[in-house]
Design a protein around this motif. Structure first.
Motif, PDB file in Angstrom:
ATOM      1  N   GLY A 117       0.788  -1.221   0.000  1.00  0.00           N
ATOM      2  CA  GLY A 117       0.000   0.000   0.000  1.00  0.00           C
ATOM      3  C   GLY A 117       0.821   1.272   0.000  1.00  0.00           C
ATOM      4  O   GLY A 117       0.338   2.325   0.414  1.00  0.00           O
ATOM      5  N   VAL A 118       2.074   1.207  -0.468  1.00  0.00           N
ATOM      6  CA  VAL A 118       2.912   2.402  -0.491  1.00  0.00           C
ATOM      7  C   VAL A 118       2.704   3.158  -1.799  1.00  0.00           C
ATOM      8  O   VAL A 118       2.306   2.589  -2.815  1.00  0.00           O
ATOM      9  CB  VAL A 118       4.402   2.041  -0.313  1.00  0.00           C
ATOM     10  N   ALA A 119       2.982   4.470  -1.764  1.00  0.00           N
ATOM     11  CA  ALA A 119       2.737   5.312  -2.929  1.00  0.00           C
ATOM     12  C   ALA A 119       3.692   4.992  -4.066  1.00  0.00           C
ATOM     13  O   ALA A 119       3.314   5.039  -5.240  1.00  0.00           O
ATOM     14  CB  ALA A 119       2.857   6.783  -2.534  1.00  0.00           C
ATOM     15  N   SER A 120       4.940   4.683  -3.743  1.00  0.00           N
ATOM     16  CA  SER A 120       5.925   4.301  -4.746  1.00  0.00           C
ATOM     17  C   SER A 120       7.059   3.581  -4.043  1.00  0.00           C
ATOM     18  O   SER A 120       7.250   3.736  -2.830  1.00  0.00           O
ATOM     19  CB  SER A 120       6.461   5.521  -5.508  1.00  0.00           C
ATOM     20  N   SER A 121       7.827   2.795  -4.792  1.00  0.00           N
ATOM     21  CA  SER A 121       8.909   2.035  -4.172  1.00  0.00           C
ATOM     22  C   SER A 121       9.885   1.546  -5.224  1.00  0.00           C
ATOM     23  O   SER A 121       9.544   1.439  -6.404  1.00  0.00           O
ATOM     24  CB  SER A 121       8.354   0.837  -3.384  1.00  0.00           C
ATOM     25  N   LYS A 122      11.102   1.248  -4.780  1.00  0.00           N
ATOM     26  CA  LYS A 122      12.123   0.629  -5.619  1.00  0.00           C
ATOM     27  C   LYS A 122      12.880  -0.389  -4.775  1.00  0.00           C
ATOM     28  O   LYS A 122      13.277  -0.086  -3.647  1.00  0.00           O
ATOM     29  CB  LYS A 122      13.109   1.666  -6.166  1.00  0.00           C
ATOM     30  N   ALA A 123      13.069  -1.587  -5.315  1.00  0.00           N
ATOM     31  CA  ALA A 123      13.880  -2.604  -4.649  1.00  0.00           C
ATOM     32  C   ALA A 123      15.271  -2.577  -5.260  1.00  0.00           C
ATOM     33  O   ALA A 123      15.416  -2.593  -6.487  1.00  0.00           O
ATOM     34  CB  ALA A 123      13.256  -3.985  -4.814  1.00  0.00           C
ATOM     35  N   ALA A 177      10.951   3.426  -0.277  1.00  0.00           N
ATOM     36  CA  ALA A 177       9.511   3.498  -0.528  1.00  0.00           C
ATOM     37  C   ALA A 177       8.940   4.760   0.097  1.00  0.00           C
ATOM     38  O   ALA A 177       9.417   5.229   1.137  1.00  0.00           O
ATOM     39  CB  ALA A 177       8.802   2.267   0.040  1.00  0.00           C
ATOM     40  N   ASP A 178       7.915   5.298  -0.546  1.00  0.00           N
ATOM     41  CA  ASP A 178       7.151   6.414   0.010  1.00  0.00           C
ATOM     42  C   ASP A 178       5.988   5.813   0.792  1.00  0.00           C
ATOM     43  O   ASP A 178       5.039   5.296   0.216  1.00  0.00           O
ATOM     44  CB  ASP A 178       6.644   7.312  -1.121  1.00  0.00           C
ATOM     45  N   PHE A 179       6.081   5.879   2.113  1.00  0.00           N
ATOM     46  CA  PHE A 179       5.063   5.282   2.969  1.00  0.00           C
ATOM     47  C   PHE A 179       3.888   6.223   3.228  1.00  0.00           C
ATOM     48  O   PHE A 179       3.068   5.962   4.096  1.00  0.00           O
ATOM     49  CB  PHE A 179       5.683   4.857   4.299  1.00  0.00           C
ATOM     50  N   GLY A 180       3.817   7.317   2.479  1.00  0.00           N
ATOM     51  CA  GLY A 180       2.698   8.237   2.619  1.00  0.00           C
ATOM     52  C   GLY A 180       3.098   9.653   2.969  1.00  0.00           C
ATOM     53  O   GLY A 180       2.276  10.568   2.911  1.00  0.00           O
ATOM     54  N   SER A 181       4.374   9.866   3.311  1.00  0.00           N
ATOM     55  CA  SER A 181       4.828  11.207   3.688  1.00  0.00           C
ATOM     56  C   SER A 181       5.182  12.062   2.481  1.00  0.00           C
ATOM     57  O   SER A 181       5.337  13.274   2.599  1.00  0.00           O
ATOM     58  CB  SER A 181       6.059  11.099   4.593  1.00  0.00           C
ATOM     59  N   GLY A 182       5.323  11.425   1.324  1.00  0.00           N
ATOM     60  CA  GLY A 182       5.782  12.138   0.143  1.00  0.00           C
ATOM     61  C   GLY A 182       7.285  12.103  -0.015  1.00  0.00           C
ATOM     62  O   GLY A 182       7.818  12.591  -1.015  1.00  0.00           O
ATOM     63  N   TRP A 183       7.994  11.501   0.969  1.00  0.00           N
ATOM     64  CA  TRP A 183       9.446  11.406   0.931  1.00  0.00           C
ATOM     65  C   TRP A 183       9.846   9.945   1.080  1.00  0.00           C
ATOM     66  O   TRP A 183       9.316   9.234   1.930  1.00  0.00           O
ATOM     67  CB  TRP A 183      10.070  12.239   2.056  1.00  0.00           C
ATOM     68  N   ASP A 236       9.667   0.212   7.511  1.00  0.00           N
ATOM     69  CA  ASP A 236      10.284   1.526   7.327  1.00  0.00           C
ATOM     70  C   ASP A 236      11.472   1.647   8.282  1.00  0.00           C
ATOM     71  O   ASP A 236      11.309   1.593   9.498  1.00  0.00           O
ATOM     72  CB  ASP A 236       9.236   2.602   7.621  1.00  0.00           C
ATOM     73  N   LEU A 237      12.680   1.829   7.728  1.00  0.00           N
ATOM     74  CA  LEU A 237      13.870   1.966   8.563  1.00  0.00           C
ATOM     75  C   LEU A 237      14.076   3.389   9.052  1.00  0.00           C
ATOM     76  O   LEU A 237      14.974   3.643   9.859  1.00  0.00           O
ATOM     77  CB  LEU A 237      15.107   1.497   7.797  1.00  0.00           C
ATOM     78  N   GLY A 238      13.266   4.328   8.571  1.00  0.00           N
ATOM     79  CA  GLY A 238      13.332   5.692   9.059  1.00  0.00           C
ATOM     80  C   GLY A 238      14.509   6.478   8.513  1.00  0.00           C
ATOM     81  O   GLY A 238      15.098   6.142   7.483  1.00  0.00           O
ATOM     82  N   THR A 239      14.869   7.555   9.224  1.00  0.00           N
ATOM     83  CA  THR A 239      15.996   8.417   8.857  1.00  0.00           C
ATOM     84  C   THR A 239      16.755   8.777  10.128  1.00  0.00           C
ATOM     85  O   THR A 239      16.367   8.397  11.231  1.00  0.00           O
ATOM     86  CB  THR A 239      15.513   9.715   8.175  1.00  0.00           C
ATOM     87  N   LEU A 240      17.824   9.549   9.964  1.00  0.00           N
ATOM     88  CA  LEU A 240      18.569  10.065  11.110  1.00  0.00           C
ATOM     89  C   LEU A 240      18.295  11.557  11.293  1.00  0.00           C
ATOM     90  O   LEU A 240      19.144  12.307  11.758  1.00  0.00           O
ATOM     91  CB  LEU A 240      20.065   9.812  10.927  1.00  0.00           C
ATOM     92  N   SER A 250      13.227  15.771  11.022  1.00  0.00           N
ATOM     93  CA  SER A 250      12.390  16.516  10.087  1.00  0.00           C
ATOM     94  C   SER A 250      11.393  15.591   9.398  1.00  0.00           C
ATOM     95  O   SER A 250      11.761  14.501   8.953  1.00  0.00           O
ATOM     96  CB  SER A 250      13.255  17.200   9.026  1.00  0.00           C
ATOM     97  N   PRO A 251      10.133  16.012   9.269  1.00  0.00           N
ATOM     98  CA  PRO A 251       9.152  15.191   8.546  1.00  0.00           C
ATOM     99  C   PRO A 251       9.424  15.138   7.050  1.00  0.00           C
ATOM    100  O   PRO A 251       8.818  14.342   6.342  1.00  0.00           O
ATOM    101  CB  PRO A 251       7.822  15.892   8.842  1.00  0.00           C
ATOM    102  N   PHE A 252      10.337  15.987   6.581  1.00  0.00           N
ATOM    103  CA  PHE A 252      10.669  16.020   5.156  1.00  0.00           C
ATOM    104  C   PHE A 252      11.965  15.269   4.854  1.00  0.00           C
ATOM    105  O   PHE A 252      12.457  15.304   3.730  1.00  0.00           O
ATOM    106  CB  PHE A 252      10.792  17.468   4.680  1.00  0.00           C
TER     107      PHE A 252
END
Length: 464
Positions: free
Chosen positions: A31-37, A53-59, A73-77, A80-82
């Motif tokens: 159900g993700v907006a876009s993704s690449k493996a 993958a874009d899990f819905g945040s647009g990023w 989702d492994l998140g970021t460091l 920021s929501p962006f």
């Protein structure tokens, strides 16, 4: 037959001939907006895919996918929501993942992730902005990539000593792949003053060598063949793949270099409309090569595979039936060390988005003996129905499954689900409409569930 529905308990899995290979879209399944493996491995019975993958945040965010957990989702460091991140590679054991993430300062840093450590910041090369990372060793002690300084330069990070450039000169270069032990890195570089691109191999013991010079005797001829870049290497370092110029056919073609025999084999092009192709990865035994081809008739890439038995094949032709809705496999980026699984990304027609896909060359992601004695719960209600038919499945373990509706004459008229399912309960609704959204005429239809070694069917009645 009760209107409340029919419950079927299927004891054991119905054994049907498994498909030779299977294509699974991972992004739409999650159900993700876009993704690449971008990479895949199979180790000790565990399949792991990584990418973004874009899990819905647009990023985009880096992800780790397994049949048991789905896309995590492994998140970021960065808080920021962006902020964004992407996973580029996983080691052959499935323990370590590397990629690029935004950090609090807004810069892009390389990360190293494991289940035990989480996401760790490996920083950047001095004051430069690290633009890519491509490989990680099995012990997590070394990663390789490229940094802008001011143009891309191949770099490696080593535990205890940090980042270092692979070339003593400032020639433009990229590190693309690495052996499991981290002792060999391959990539591409450019000679100065607009000189040609060339494939290189770096070893911890000997430094950098130009593969066109090392294997000049294998590339001779008039005109000679040439290796433009090295994009993939087998875990033990024996096989190297990439793109080059075939002096015999006068075309840009993917190549397979066996450094032990040694020999160089150009693999051809997958179709008359193809004018160039590049290999991106190779299995441990050198028997499966994957990559991307370019066609004069299309602005997007075409994923391919090569084996000694099949030769080079356009995966869009191999999976033409599964792609009949207009979907497209653009790039094949990685193959698991055992040669069974291939990942990449393409255009998914149903969601009109770029999505990650997974190919299982054996057509099933579980061993044949694992399914014996299991129970699948299967409900379709109400039946007959007028507005909505509810379908419920209770799966004992994860599997890919295609849930479709056929008319009485066998024509498929609608697809309810096609992709990976986790173990547990799943529910869908079908409103009696075809794939184009048109209301179907009243009558008897056949609901089918097909998967690896699974074949279920049930008649359902659509009322006027």
């Amino acid at each position: 037959m009760r209107r409340a529905g029919l419950i079927l308990a299927i004891i054991g899995w119905m054994l049907v001939p498994a498909a030779a290979q299977q294509l699974i879209w991972l992004g739409p399944l999650e159900g993700v907006a876009s993704s690449k493996a971008t990479d895949v491995t199979w180790h000790d019975g565990q399949l792991v895919v990584v990418g973004s993958a874009d899990f819905g945040s647009g990023w985009p965010h880096a992800f780790r996918w397994t049949p048991q957990t789905g896309m995590i989702d492994l998140g970021t460091l960065s808080s920021s929501p962006f902020a964004s991140s992407s996973a580029a590679a996983i080691d052959p054991t499935g323990t370590w993942i590397t990629g690029v993430t935004d950090v609090e300062s807004g810069a892009a840093h390389v990360f190293l992730w494991s289940a035990a450590t989480g996401m760790t910041d490996l920083g950047a090369v001095g004051d430069t902005a690290l633009t890519s990372v491509s490989a990680v060793s099995s012990d997590g002690m070394r990663v390789a990539g490229a940094a802008e300084s001011p143009h891309p330069r191949a770099v490696a990070w080593t535990q205890g000593s940090g980042w270092a450039f692979l070339f003593d000169t400032d020639w433009a270069s990229h590190a693309h792949a690495m052996t499991a032990d981290g002792q060999t890195i391959v990539g591409s570089f450019s000679y100065p003053d607009n000189g040609p691109n060339s494939a290189f191999r770096w070893t911890a013991a000997g430094g950098v060598e130009d593969l066109n010079q090392t294997y000049a005797a294998l590339l001779g001829g008039l005109p000679p063949s040439f290796l433009d870049g090295a994009r993939g290497i087998s875990p033990d370092g024996r096989y190297i793949v990439g793109g080059g110029f075939n002096g015999q056919t006068l075309r840009p073609e993917p190549y397979l270099l066996d450094t032990q025999t040694p020999f160089v084999r150009f693999l051809g092009l997958p179709g008359n409309a193809i004018y160039a192709a590049e290999a991106r990865d190779v299995s441990a035994d050198g028997q499966v090569v994957v990559g991307t081809a370019l066609a004069s008739t299309m602005p997007v890439g075409r994923a391919f595979w090569w084996t000694p038995d099949t030769g080079i094949e356009d995966l869009n032709a191999v999976f033409a039936d599964a792609l009949s809705d207009g979907s497209w496999l653009s790039e094949a980026l990685a193959v698991s060390p055992d040669g069974r699984y291939i990942v990449g990304y393409g255009s998914h027609a149903a969601t009109n988005s770029t999505q990650a896909w997974l190919i299982d060359r054996l057509g099933t992601t579980t061993e044949a003996g694992e399914a014996a004695g299991m129970t699948i719960g299967w409900q379709c209600y109400p039946n007959p129905f007028r507005e909505v038919l509810w379908v419920q499945l209770d799966l004992p373990q994860a599997m890919p499954l295609r849930l479709a509706v056929a008319a009485a004459d066998g024509r498929e008229v609608a697809v309810v689900h096609d992709g990976w399912l986790h173990a547990g309960r799943h529910q869908w609704s079908w409103t009696g409409r075809d794939a184009a959204g048109r209301r179907l005429p009243e009558g008897v239809y056949i609901l089918t569930a097909r998967g690896p070694r699974v074949s279920l069917s049930q008649k359902v009645v659509l009322l006027p």
